[in-house]
Design a protein around this motif. Sequence first.
Motif, PDB file in Angstrom:
ATOM      1  N   VAL A 166       0.806  -1.217   0.000  1.00 23.11           N
ATOM      2  CA  VAL A 166       0.000   0.000   0.000  1.00 23.11           C
ATOM      3  C   VAL A 166       0.841   1.271   0.000  1.00 23.11           C
ATOM      4  O   VAL A 166       0.446   2.287  -0.598  1.00 23.11           O
ATOM      5  CB  VAL A 166      -0.986   0.009   1.193  1.00 23.11           C
ATOM      6  N   TRP A 167       2.022   1.244   0.645  1.00 19.26           N
ATOM      7  CA  TRP A 167       2.772   2.494   0.753  1.00 19.26           C
ATOM      8  C   TRP A 167       3.313   3.014  -0.577  1.00 19.26           C
ATOM      9  O   TRP A 167       3.320   4.241  -0.800  1.00 19.26           O
ATOM     10  CB  TRP A 167       3.879   2.366   1.804  1.00 19.26           C
ATOM     11  N   PRO A 168       3.746   2.172  -1.518  1.00 17.48           N
ATOM     12  CA  PRO A 168       4.108   2.721  -2.832  1.00 17.48           C
ATOM     13  C   PRO A 168       2.934   3.428  -3.514  1.00 17.48           C
ATOM     14  O   PRO A 168       3.145   4.380  -4.276  1.00 17.48           O
ATOM     15  CB  PRO A 168       4.547   1.473  -3.608  1.00 17.48           C
ATOM     16  N   LEU A 169       1.703   2.999  -3.226  1.00 20.08           N
ATOM     17  CA  LEU A 169       0.535   3.693  -3.761  1.00 20.08           C
ATOM     18  C   LEU A 169       0.324   5.024  -3.054  1.00 20.08           C
ATOM     19  O   LEU A 169       0.029   6.047  -3.686  1.00 20.08           O
ATOM     20  CB  LEU A 169      -0.705   2.810  -3.622  1.00 20.08           C
ATOM     21  N   LEU A 170       0.489   5.041  -1.729  1.00 19.06           N
ATOM     22  CA  LEU A 170       0.369   6.289  -0.971  1.00 19.06           C
ATOM     23  C   LEU A 170       1.414   7.313  -1.403  1.00 19.06           C
ATOM     24  O   LEU A 170       1.162   8.526  -1.379  1.00 19.06           O
ATOM     25  CB  LEU A 170       0.510   6.007   0.524  1.00 19.06           C
ATOM     26  N   MET A 171       2.563   6.824  -1.815  1.00 22.63           N
ATOM     27  CA  MET A 171       3.635   7.725  -2.235  1.00 22.63           C
ATOM     28  C   MET A 171       3.371   8.365  -3.593  1.00 22.63           C
ATOM     29  O   MET A 171       4.122   9.243  -4.028  1.00 22.63           O
ATOM     30  CB  MET A 171       4.966   6.972  -2.221  1.00 22.63           C
ATOM     31  N   GLN A 172       2.296   7.957  -4.255  1.00 25.40           N
ATOM     32  CA  GLN A 172       1.901   8.602  -5.510  1.00 25.40           C
ATOM     33  C   GLN A 172       1.106   9.886  -5.277  1.00 25.40           C
ATOM     34  O   GLN A 172       0.858  10.647  -6.207  1.00 25.40           O
ATOM     35  CB  GLN A 172       1.069   7.630  -6.361  1.00 25.40           C
ATOM     36  N   LEU A 173       0.697  10.128  -4.033  1.00 20.32           N
ATOM     37  CA  LEU A 173      -0.061  11.338  -3.715  1.00 20.32           C
ATOM     38  C   LEU A 173       0.815  12.578  -3.889  1.00 20.32           C
ATOM     39  O   LEU A 173       1.992  12.587  -3.502  1.00 20.32           O
ATOM     40  CB  LEU A 173      -0.596  11.273  -2.286  1.00 20.32           C
ATOM     41  N   GLN A 174       0.212  13.632  -4.445  1.00 21.55           N
ATOM     42  CA  GLN A 174       0.948  14.870  -4.676  1.00 21.55           C
ATOM     43  C   GLN A 174       0.047  16.065  -4.398  1.00 21.55           C
ATOM     44  O   GLN A 174      -1.126  16.071  -4.777  1.00 21.55           O
ATOM     45  CB  GLN A 174       1.441  14.948  -6.131  1.00 21.55           C
ATOM     46  N   ALA A 175       0.615  17.065  -3.749  1.00 26.75           N
ATOM     47  CA  ALA A 175      -0.096  18.323  -3.518  1.00 26.75           C
ATOM     48  C   ALA A 175       0.934  19.438  -3.432  1.00 26.75           C
ATOM     49  O   ALA A 175       2.082  19.213  -3.028  1.00 26.75           O
ATOM     50  CB  ALA A 175      -0.920  18.257  -2.234  1.00 26.75           C
ATOM     51  N   ARG A 176       0.525  20.646  -3.794  1.00 27.28           N
ATOM     52  CA  ARG A 176       1.488  21.749  -3.927  1.00 27.28           C
ATOM     53  C   ARG A 176       2.196  22.085  -2.625  1.00 27.28           C
ATOM     54  O   ARG A 176       3.360  22.498  -2.621  1.00 27.28           O
ATOM     55  CB  ARG A 176       0.798  22.990  -4.501  1.00 27.28           C
ATOM     56  N   HIS A 177       1.529  21.887  -1.484  1.00 25.52           N
ATOM     57  CA  HIS A 177       2.166  22.175  -0.197  1.00 25.52           C
ATOM     58  C   HIS A 177       2.544  20.909   0.564  1.00 25.52           C
ATOM     59  O   HIS A 177       2.957  20.985   1.720  1.00 25.52           O
ATOM     60  CB  HIS A 177       1.261  23.047   0.667  1.00 25.52           C
ATOM     61  N   GLY A 178       2.372  19.739  -0.066  1.00 22.65           N
ATOM     62  CA  GLY A 178       2.865  18.518   0.562  1.00 22.65           C
ATOM     63  C   GLY A 178       1.785  17.540   0.994  1.00 22.65           C
ATOM     64  O   GLY A 178       0.587  17.850   1.031  1.00 22.65           O
ATOM     65  N   VAL A 179       2.243  16.340   1.330  1.00 23.36           N
ATOM     66  CA  VAL A 179       1.409  15.254   1.836  1.00 23.36           C
ATOM     67  C   VAL A 179       1.912  14.913   3.234  1.00 23.36           C
ATOM     68  O   VAL A 179       3.118  14.707   3.426  1.00 23.36           O
ATOM     69  CB  VAL A 179       1.473  14.013   0.921  1.00 23.36           C
ATOM     70  N   PHE A 180       1.007  14.827   4.214  1.00 25.25           N
ATOM     71  CA  PHE A 180       1.384  14.649   5.612  1.00 25.25           C
ATOM     72  C   PHE A 180       0.575  13.498   6.207  1.00 25.25           C
ATOM     73  O   PHE A 180      -0.647  13.443   6.046  1.00 25.25           O
ATOM     74  CB  PHE A 180       1.139  15.937   6.391  1.00 25.25           C
ATOM     75  N   SER A 181       1.261  12.587   6.912  1.00 25.11           N
ATOM     76  CA  SER A 181       0.597  11.359   7.346  1.00 25.11           C
ATOM     77  C   SER A 181       0.988  10.956   8.763  1.00 25.11           C
ATOM     78  O   SER A 181       2.097  11.249   9.232  1.00 25.11           O
ATOM     79  CB  SER A 181       0.934  10.204   6.389  1.00 25.11           C
ATOM     80  N   VAL A 182       0.048  10.267   9.424  1.00 26.38           N
ATOM     81  CA  VAL A 182       0.299   9.601  10.701  1.00 26.38           C
ATOM     82  C   VAL A 182      -0.229   8.176  10.587  1.00 26.38           C
ATOM     83  O   VAL A 182      -0.832   7.794   9.583  1.00 26.38           O
ATOM     84  CB  VAL A 182      -0.383  10.339  11.873  1.00 26.38           C
ATOM     85  N   LEU A 183      -0.010   7.371  11.621  1.00 25.88           N
ATOM     86  CA  LEU A 183      -0.430   5.970  11.619  1.00 25.88           C
ATOM     87  C   LEU A 183      -1.679   5.766  12.473  1.00 25.88           C
ATOM     88  O   LEU A 183      -1.986   6.561  13.358  1.00 25.88           O
ATOM     89  CB  LEU A 183       0.689   5.075  12.150  1.00 25.88           C
ATOM     90  N   GLY A 184      -2.381   4.651  12.194  1.00 24.44           N
ATOM     91  CA  GLY A 184      -3.519   4.234  12.995  1.00 24.44           C
ATOM     92  C   GLY A 184      -3.257   2.903  13.665  1.00 24.44           C
ATOM     93  O   GLY A 184      -2.196   2.285  13.481  1.00 24.44           O
ATOM     94  N   ASN A 185      -4.227   2.426  14.434  1.00 31.76           N
ATOM     95  CA  ASN A 185      -4.026   1.188  15.188  1.00 31.76           C
ATOM     96  C   ASN A 185      -3.779  -0.018  14.281  1.00 31.76           C
ATOM     97  O   ASN A 185      -2.962  -0.899  14.596  1.00 31.76           O
ATOM     98  CB  ASN A 185      -5.225   0.918  16.104  1.00 31.76           C
ATOM     99  N   HIS A 186      -4.440  -0.104  13.135  1.00 28.34           N
ATOM    100  CA  HIS A 186      -4.234  -1.248  12.243  1.00 28.34           C
ATOM    101  C   HIS A 186      -2.820  -1.281  11.672  1.00 28.34           C
ATOM    102  O   HIS A 186      -2.284  -2.360  11.415  1.00 28.34           O
ATOM    103  CB  HIS A 186      -5.259  -1.235  11.099  1.00 28.34           C
ATOM    104  N   ASP A 187      -2.218  -0.126  11.477  1.00 27.10           N
ATOM    105  CA  ASP A 187      -0.843  -0.088  10.989  1.00 27.10           C
ATOM    106  C   ASP A 187       0.109  -0.686  12.014  1.00 27.10           C
ATOM    107  O   ASP A 187       1.072  -1.375  11.662  1.00 27.10           O
ATOM    108  CB  ASP A 187      -0.449   1.354  10.669  1.00 27.10           C
ATOM    109  N   HIS A 188      -0.173  -0.443  13.279  1.00 27.90           N
ATOM    110  CA  HIS A 188       0.625  -1.040  14.350  1.00 27.90           C
ATOM    111  C   HIS A 188       0.312  -2.526  14.488  1.00 27.90           C
ATOM    112  O   HIS A 188       1.214  -3.337  14.734  1.00 27.90           O
ATOM    113  CB  HIS A 188       0.361  -0.318  15.673  1.00 27.90           C
ATOM    114  N   TRP A 189      -0.956  -2.903  14.360  1.00 31.84           N
ATOM    115  CA  TRP A 189      -1.328  -4.313  14.477  1.00 31.84           C
ATOM    116  C   TRP A 189      -0.699  -5.142  13.359  1.00 31.84           C
ATOM    117  O   TRP A 189      -0.384  -6.310  13.555  1.00 31.84           O
ATOM    118  CB  TRP A 189      -2.845  -4.469  14.436  1.00 31.84           C
ATOM    119  N   ALA A 190      -0.527  -4.539  12.200  1.00 33.12           N
ATOM    120  CA  ALA A 190       0.129  -5.254  11.099  1.00 33.12           C
ATOM    121  C   ALA A 190       1.614  -5.421  11.407  1.00 33.12           C
ATOM    122  O   ALA A 190       2.122  -6.537  11.451  1.00 33.12           O
ATOM    123  CB  ALA A 190      -0.056  -4.501   9.786  1.00 33.12           C
TER     124      ALA A 190
END
Length: 280
Positions: A106-130
């Motif tokens: 999934v992360w290579p897909l998330l890295m396709q996101l683009q915006a003029r001032h940037g893309v900003f992310s945090v994690l959720g509980n499922h990301d830790h459970w994985a």
Amino acid sequence: MSAISRRAALRLAAYGLAAALAGSYTVLIERNIVLVNRYQIPLANLPPAFHSFTIAHLTDLHFGSLVSSAFIKKVMERTNALRPDAIFCTGDYVHAKNTTAEIDQVWPLLMQLQARHGVFSVLGNHDHWADTERSLYWLERSGQNLRHQHKVIERGKERLALGGAGDLWEDQLKIDQAFAGTEENDCRILLSHNPDSVDTPFKTSLALVMSGHTHGGQVRLPFYGPPVLPVSNKKYSSGLIDTSKTKLFISRGIGWAIYPVRFNCYPEIAVLELVRPSAA
């Protein structure tokens, strides 16, 4: 068979067909229709230069079982096509527990996101459970990492301070630490996966908190609302909510959590337009 028996049998058959159709709709149709919903968010201390600043908010993709890479890729493409000023992602990008396979896809897909001032992310509980370590690796590698830190967007001499919390269930929030070093009059926006984070102790003044986690309940019954919400504060369902501390926006998200159904609660790409109150 008597006429009464035939009528009873026909009624049962009709009820059974209606139940089957309703079940099919919630699993096969509404769950796969992603809407673009637009929200106007008035912020009292929003700098004039950021009036009409647009944010595309993605959350709870739950890539994996019943949510394919092709489906996620289309969501990424639609989000980019909106041409927002910034993109905020608030966690639960994968679904399965104890596996790195979904994280690595999934992360290579998330890295396709683009915006003029940037893309900003945090994690959720499922990301830790994985897998916590692997999720943190990709969060950093993506260049989108906002966990336990802040970044400033500038327009001329005016600023918007963005901070990221750790997941409430599986990490430490560290909200005050994230905004340490910001200026006293900064307009601060926090990304935090779980909206219950708003009700925890912190001292930092926040203009807005953006969360996911609830999926809007996935099922919203007419005149009742969602019967199931995975939060302590049952007021935290979806949309813009005024709390005693700050404004809170909760997106209905993209994927599914406990059950693969949606009823009266379409998945959404939320587009927030920040405005000054006088123009709201």
